[in-house]
Design a protein around this motif. Structure first.
Motif, PDB file in Angstrom:
ATOM      1  N   LEU A  90     -58.044  26.670  51.120  1.00  0.00           N
ATOM      2  CA  LEU A  90     -59.156  27.278  50.380  1.00  0.00           C
ATOM      3  C   LEU A  90     -60.284  27.684  51.336  1.00  0.00           C
ATOM      4  O   LEU A  90     -60.808  28.800  51.269  1.00  0.00           O
ATOM      5  CB  LEU A  90     -59.668  26.272  49.355  1.00  0.00           C
ATOM      6  N   PHE A  91     -60.641  26.751  52.237  1.00  0.00           N
ATOM      7  CA  PHE A  91     -61.693  27.064  53.209  1.00  0.00           C
ATOM      8  C   PHE A  91     -61.241  28.215  54.124  1.00  0.00           C
ATOM      9  O   PHE A  91     -62.035  29.094  54.453  1.00  0.00           O
ATOM     10  CB  PHE A  91     -62.050  25.825  54.048  1.00  0.00           C
ATOM     11  N   ALA A  92     -59.950  28.194  54.514  1.00  0.00           N
ATOM     12  CA  ALA A  92     -59.433  29.259  55.380  1.00  0.00           C
ATOM     13  C   ALA A  92     -59.510  30.609  54.671  1.00  0.00           C
ATOM     14  O   ALA A  92     -59.869  31.629  55.281  1.00  0.00           O
ATOM     15  CB  ALA A  92     -57.993  28.946  55.777  1.00  0.00           C
ATOM     16  N   VAL A  93     -59.203  30.615  53.371  1.00  0.00           N
ATOM     17  CA  VAL A  93     -59.250  31.867  52.597  1.00  0.00           C
ATOM     18  C   VAL A  93     -60.674  32.429  52.598  1.00  0.00           C
ATOM     19  O   VAL A  93     -60.885  33.619  52.851  1.00  0.00           O
ATOM     20  CB  VAL A  93     -58.752  31.623  51.145  1.00  0.00           C
ATOM     21  N   TYR A  94     -61.656  31.562  52.343  1.00  0.00           N
ATOM     22  CA  TYR A  94     -63.037  32.049  52.311  1.00  0.00           C
ATOM     23  C   TYR A  94     -63.493  32.507  53.696  1.00  0.00           C
ATOM     24  O   TYR A  94     -64.201  33.500  53.825  1.00  0.00           O
ATOM     25  CB  TYR A  94     -63.975  30.992  51.712  1.00  0.00           C
ATOM     26  N   PHE A 136     -68.736  43.843  51.185  1.00  0.00           N
ATOM     27  CA  PHE A 136     -68.972  42.767  50.225  1.00  0.00           C
ATOM     28  C   PHE A 136     -67.985  42.859  49.061  1.00  0.00           C
ATOM     29  O   PHE A 136     -67.417  41.845  48.632  1.00  0.00           O
ATOM     30  CB  PHE A 136     -70.412  42.821  49.711  1.00  0.00           C
ATOM     31  N   ALA A 137     -67.783  44.100  48.564  1.00  0.00           N
ATOM     32  CA  ALA A 137     -66.878  44.261  47.415  1.00  0.00           C
ATOM     33  C   ALA A 137     -65.457  43.864  47.795  1.00  0.00           C
ATOM     34  O   ALA A 137     -64.778  43.136  47.057  1.00  0.00           O
ATOM     35  CB  ALA A 137     -66.926  45.704  46.923  1.00  0.00           C
ATOM     36  N   THR A 138     -64.994  44.311  48.966  1.00  0.00           N
ATOM     37  CA  THR A 138     -63.613  44.012  49.362  1.00  0.00           C
ATOM     38  C   THR A 138     -63.434  42.515  49.623  1.00  0.00           C
ATOM     39  O   THR A 138     -62.555  41.869  49.032  1.00  0.00           O
ATOM     40  CB  THR A 138     -63.246  44.793  50.650  1.00  0.00           C
ATOM     41  N   GLY A 139     -64.282  41.973  50.504  1.00  0.00           N
ATOM     42  CA  GLY A 139     -64.133  40.561  50.874  1.00  0.00           C
ATOM     43  C   GLY A 139     -64.393  39.638  49.698  1.00  0.00           C
ATOM     44  O   GLY A 139     -63.671  38.652  49.501  1.00  0.00           O
ATOM     45  N   GLY A 140     -65.418  39.943  48.909  1.00  0.00           N
ATOM     46  CA  GLY A 140     -65.766  39.082  47.776  1.00  0.00           C
ATOM     47  C   GLY A 140     -64.673  39.065  46.720  1.00  0.00           C
ATOM     48  O   GLY A 140     -64.260  38.002  46.244  1.00  0.00           O
ATOM     49  N   THR A 141     -64.177  40.264  46.370  1.00  0.00           N
ATOM     50  CA  THR A 141     -63.103  40.334  45.366  1.00  0.00           C
ATOM     51  C   THR A 141     -61.875  39.586  45.867  1.00  0.00           C
ATOM     52  O   THR A 141     -61.235  38.825  45.123  1.00  0.00           O
ATOM     53  CB  THR A 141     -62.726  41.815  45.086  1.00  0.00           C
ATOM     54  N   LEU A 142     -61.574  39.805  47.134  1.00  0.00           N
ATOM     55  CA  LEU A 142     -60.400  39.154  47.723  1.00  0.00           C
ATOM     56  C   LEU A 142     -60.539  37.629  47.691  1.00  0.00           C
ATOM     57  O   LEU A 142     -59.583  36.910  47.355  1.00  0.00           O
ATOM     58  CB  LEU A 142     -60.274  39.632  49.179  1.00  0.00           C
ATOM     59  N   ALA A 143     -61.742  37.148  47.997  1.00  0.00           N
ATOM     60  CA  ALA A 143     -61.957  35.688  48.027  1.00  0.00           C
ATOM     61  C   ALA A 143     -61.759  35.084  46.641  1.00  0.00           C
ATOM     62  O   ALA A 143     -61.032  34.098  46.483  1.00  0.00           O
ATOM     63  CB  ALA A 143     -63.373  35.389  48.538  1.00  0.00           C
ATOM     64  N   SER A 149     -55.793  32.821  42.247  1.00  0.00           N
ATOM     65  CA  SER A 149     -54.316  32.894  42.318  1.00  0.00           C
ATOM     66  C   SER A 149     -53.744  31.598  42.887  1.00  0.00           C
ATOM     67  O   SER A 149     -52.712  31.109  42.422  1.00  0.00           O
ATOM     68  CB  SER A 149     -53.884  34.074  43.186  1.00  0.00           C
ATOM     69  N   MET A 150     -54.430  31.038  43.904  1.00  0.00           N
ATOM     70  CA  MET A 150     -53.956  29.766  44.468  1.00  0.00           C
ATOM     71  C   MET A 150     -54.011  28.654  43.426  1.00  0.00           C
ATOM     72  O   MET A 150     -53.105  27.835  43.316  1.00  0.00           O
ATOM     73  CB  MET A 150     -54.845  29.368  45.656  1.00  0.00           C
ATOM     74  N   LEU A 151     -55.087  28.639  42.654  1.00  0.00           N
ATOM     75  CA  LEU A 151     -55.246  27.575  41.650  1.00  0.00           C
ATOM     76  C   LEU A 151     -54.220  27.706  40.535  1.00  0.00           C
ATOM     77  O   LEU A 151     -53.713  26.713  40.026  1.00  0.00           O
ATOM     78  CB  LEU A 151     -56.655  27.637  41.038  1.00  0.00           C
ATOM     79  N   GLU A 152     -53.910  28.955  40.172  1.00  0.00           N
ATOM     80  CA  GLU A 152     -52.962  29.162  39.070  1.00  0.00           C
ATOM     81  C   GLU A 152     -51.526  29.230  39.542  1.00  0.00           C
ATOM     82  O   GLU A 152     -50.596  29.244  38.726  1.00  0.00           O
ATOM     83  CB  GLU A 152     -53.324  30.453  38.317  1.00  0.00           C
ATOM     84  N   GLY A 153     -51.352  29.316  40.866  1.00  0.00           N
ATOM     85  CA  GLY A 153     -49.994  29.372  41.413  1.00  0.00           C
ATOM     86  C   GLY A 153     -49.319  30.714  41.226  1.00  0.00           C
ATOM     87  O   GLY A 153     -48.098  30.838  41.359  1.00  0.00           O
ATOM     88  N   ARG A 154     -50.074  31.734  40.877  1.00  0.00           N
ATOM     89  CA  ARG A 154     -49.494  33.069  40.696  1.00  0.00           C
ATOM     90  C   ARG A 154     -50.607  34.105  40.762  1.00  0.00           C
ATOM     91  O   ARG A 154     -51.760  33.780  40.497  1.00  0.00           O
ATOM     92  CB  ARG A 154     -48.773  33.186  39.347  1.00  0.00           C
ATOM     93  N   PHE A 155     -50.216  35.361  41.078  1.00  0.00           N
ATOM     94  CA  PHE A 155     -51.211  36.433  41.039  1.00  0.00           C
ATOM     95  C   PHE A 155     -51.363  36.902  39.601  1.00  0.00           C
ATOM     96  O   PHE A 155     -50.384  36.945  38.854  1.00  0.00           O
ATOM     97  CB  PHE A 155     -50.770  37.609  41.922  1.00  0.00           C
ATOM     98  N   SER A 156     -52.572  37.236  39.213  1.00  0.00           N
ATOM     99  CA  SER A 156     -52.743  37.815  37.876  1.00  0.00           C
ATOM    100  C   SER A 156     -53.800  38.916  37.942  1.00  0.00           C
ATOM    101  O   SER A 156     -54.703  38.863  38.784  1.00  0.00           O
ATOM    102  CB  SER A 156     -53.160  36.737  36.873  1.00  0.00           C
ATOM    103  N   TRP A 157     -53.663  39.876  37.057  1.00  0.00           N
ATOM    104  CA  TRP A 157     -54.661  40.954  36.996  1.00  0.00           C
ATOM    105  C   TRP A 157     -56.005  40.387  36.560  1.00  0.00           C
ATOM    106  O   TRP A 157     -57.055  40.895  36.917  1.00  0.00           O
ATOM    107  CB  TRP A 157     -54.191  42.057  36.037  1.00  0.00           C
TER     108      TRP A 157
END
Lengths: 189, 536
Positions: A90-94, A136-143, A149-157
């Protein structure tokens, strides 16, 4: 073979070692004055004393854990290594997403320069829409999207949408009403 | 200028401060509106599981400073807002505890023991009303004690304590916080040591910034907000997220509470719960006045005392504590709410923060300038106006306005905030994390502040994993610089006497108490370890 020391006692040993290194290595090597300093015949407290007091707190705390926390009380819950790995991820992702935030703006400007033949500089555009929002938009949305997605174990729209809405809301809170506030990473580009 | 003049000026500074708008010619000051907004936000974050007052304070601070600037006029609107958040979050925490068996804030855990069984019996609204009434009663009592005690304590400190005694008092406070906060005093000492160490990185009087490892980023010292937000907020959010991830398979959330009751808070019920509220308010206020001791301990003691009384006096057919007794909700809520006002006694009289909310009040005061919480605030100078004293009475006024809102509309809003418990944690917390990092960047305008916040977020997370409370860290980090400065001045003023902490009787007593506090706490911890071993 099981260690004779409990987790708290190992923690105590770790901090005692850290305090030892602090007192005998870090503080002497990285501080120019000792405990006491004599300037123009006046004695004053040097810069090394206060960090040594901090190290003394660590040493006493470590010793307290080693001596006063009974070994293997049976009440200690095991450390969840998997959860710690998840936290590390999680820290690495941020961290990575803020790196992306830092790099996207200049990268897009560089690509745009390649296409249009202009010689724009991101540094000069960092307070101009839409350039100032790119990173900010790219990095923030990605974070936000990645961590959901990590918490839910899947990607979702829904995760992507949440990230986008969050970023737009933060732009509305921090950027639109104020001329003197700069969103990351525009303050020190 | 007499005392009453200062009080009156403090009240006027809130009501007649910069005008935001007027209604029928009546000027409404910006401070009043900020208190109200903070209060509403506080209830909302308190009612949202996973969020808490300090998170809202952390995120709001850069926005508030940007709106109001760094002038002394900014102090009351900004700090009024933060006080509103603090008060709102205190009552908001009971909402998910009662409705969904999920404490909104850590100190609301004990509220679940009787609040949720009341909900299961169809008495959710009554439980919320009991929680609100008890919480506001405890909070108001605690504020009155604060206003009466803080100036006297400050005058005593300023009148009787010289520099060596003040240095010894700071050491005693740190020793007490280390010994009392969290489960193990040894861990408290480690947390305090780490906080002091962080405070001393890149600072000092020499040309070379000590402990900076030659790094330009560290040579100016660690940014106050980045370290505090990293350890307190980022660490907490990361811990909360990993807990959610580990338990994501479990579905222990209950269905919506049945709203089949229409029972209000009758005078008879108030009469029944009043003794529990009074006792718990007293316990919470006494505990809150000691720096670093949290509301959870106050709630535990209040609940235990309440249970003992209830077992003796309950009538046949009345539910016991833990089975949905309104007295249980009252005892817990009055105790944990009465901590919040009393926690400001050490802040305003000694400059020593007692809890996370107080940390953010100090952070706001330091960021804006013009107000340094501590004994010097309460100098009742007669010839010249002491502006800090006016601000202090302004803050007390803000607290009473927040209490007034709490008494009048707090209950209604609190009951409406049940909806916040529906916000999915896995969506909310990542946004909070981004928001915190963005807030830090906006305040510091440097990417290095984000890296430092993340790094201290890792520290805060690991501290929670290993059961080390981050609060002594934060308090030591804030007080570290002041401790060193006071010690330097005391050393110089005593003619470079190396025994300056022991030559003076009061300082020597403080130092002896510091050592005694640590030894007693370590021995008590060892005893509880042994009894845990025997029982296991």
């Amino acid at each position: 073979m099981e260690s004779p020391l409990s987790r708290d006692q190992k923690l105590g040993v770790f901090f005692m070692l850290f305090a030892f290194l602090l007192i005998f290595l870090w503080i002497p090597l990285d501080t120019d004055t000792g405990f006491i300093e004599k300037v123009r015949r006046q004695i004053s407290i040097g810069d090394a004393l206060a960090p040594t007091v901090a190290a003394a707190f660590l040493m006493v705390g470590g010793l307290g854990l080693l001596l006063f926390r009974a070994p293997e009380t049976g009440v200690e819950e095991p450390l969840d290594q998997l959860a710690m790995r998840f936290a590390g991820l999680l820290f690495a992702v941020y961290f990575l997403c803020f790196l992306v935030m830092w790099g996207v703006g200049p990268l897009v400007v560089w690509v745009a320069n390649g296409i249009t033949g202009d010689a724009l500089e991101y540094r000069l555009l960092r307070d101009t829409a839409p350039w100032k929002y790119l990173g900010f938009a790219t990095g923030g949305t990605l974070a936000v999207m990645s961590s959901i997605s990590m918490l839910e174990g899947r990607f979702s729209w829904r995760a992507l949408f949440t990230g986008l809405v969050a970023v737009v809301a933060m732009i509305a809170i921090y950027d639109l009403p104020f001329d003197d506030l700069l969103l990351p990473p525009n303050g020190d580009m | 200028m007499g005392t009453l003049d200062y009080i009156w000026m403090g009240i006027l500074s809130v009501f007649q401060g910069p005008e935001l708008f007027s209604i029928f010619g009546l000027s409404i000051s910006v401070t009043l509106i900020m208190i109200a907004i903070g209060f509403l936000l506080g209830i909302a974050v308190g009612a949202t599981p996973g969020l808490a007052g300090p998170i809202a304070m952390a995120i709001s601070l850069p926005i508030l400073i940007s709106i109001f600037g760094f002038s002394p006029d900014a102090l009351l609107p900004v700090m009024g807002f933060l006080i509103g958040v603090m008060k709102g979050a205190t009552i908001g925490g009971a909402v998910p505890a009662i409705l969904f068996n999920t404490p909104g804030t850590p100190d609301a855990y004990l509220t679940t023991l009787d609040g949720y069984p009341m909900t299961q019996k169809g008495n959710a609204r009554r439980a919320l009303r009991v929680a609100h009434f008890s919480s506001v009663s405890g909070d108001t009592f605690s504020d009155i004690v604060l206003i009466v005690c803080a100036p006297f304590l400050a005058i005593l400190v300023e009148g009787y304590l010289d520099l060596p005694e003040k240095a010894a008092l700071l050491i005693l406070s740190l020793a007490f916080i280390a010994a009392a906060v969290g489960g193990a005093p040894a861990k408290g000492l480690i947390s305090t040591g780490l906080g002091l160490l962080a405070a001393y990185v890149g600072t000092g009087e020499d040309f070379y910034p000590r402990l900076s490892l030659g790094s330009p980023a560290l040579s100016e010292g660690l940014p106050l907000a980045a370290v505090i937000l990293g350890v307190l907020i980022v660490g907490a959010v990361a811990h909360e997220l990993t807990t959610y991830w580990r338990e994501r398979g479990r579905q222990d959330r209950q269905d919506d509470p049945e709203g089949r009751d229409n029972q209000g808070l009758s005078l008879r019920l108030i009469g029944r719960i009043w003794p529990y509220i009074c006792r718990s308010a007293l316990v919470g206020t006494v505990i809150g006045a000691l720096p670093g001791i949290g509301s959870t301990l106050a709630a535990t003691i209040g609940y235990t005392l309440g249970r003992a009384r209830h077992e003796k006096r309950k009538r046949k057919g009345d539910p016991s504590f833990g089975e949905g007794a309104p007295e249980g909700v009252a005892a817990t809520e009055a105790a944990n709410s009465s901590v919040s006002g009393a926690n400001l006694i050490p802040v305003l009289s000694l400059g020593i923060p007692g809890n996370a909310a107080a940390v953010f009040l100090i952070l706001a005061a330091e960021s804006i300038g013009g107000f340094t919480p501590g004994p010097s605030v309460f100098k009742f100078s007669t010839e010249q106006v002491n502006p800090e004293l006016v601000i202090a009475f302004g803050l007390f006024t803000c607290m009473f306005i927040a209490n007034f809102l709490n008494w009048t509309i707090g209950g209604l809003i609190m009951r409406a905030m049940g909806i916040m418990t529906r916000v999915p944690k896995q969506m909310l917390l990542p946004v909070v994390l981004l928001l915190t990092l963005t807030a830090i960047y906006v305040q510091e305008t440097a990417m290095v502040a984000v890296w430092i916040t993340l790094a201290f977020g890792v520290v805060g997370y690991l501290m929670r994993v290993y059961g080390i409370s981050p609060l002594p860290f934060v308090i030591a980090f804030i007080l570290g610089g002041r401790l060193e400065d006071t010690a330097r001045q005391a050393f110089a003023s005593t003619g470079s006497d190396p025994w300056f902490l022991f030559n003076n009787p009061i300082a020597a007593v403080f130092m002896a108490l510091s050592v005694l506090t640590i030894i007693v706490a370590l021995r008590l911890d060892r005893r509880s370890q042994r009894s845990a071993k025997v029982s296991s």
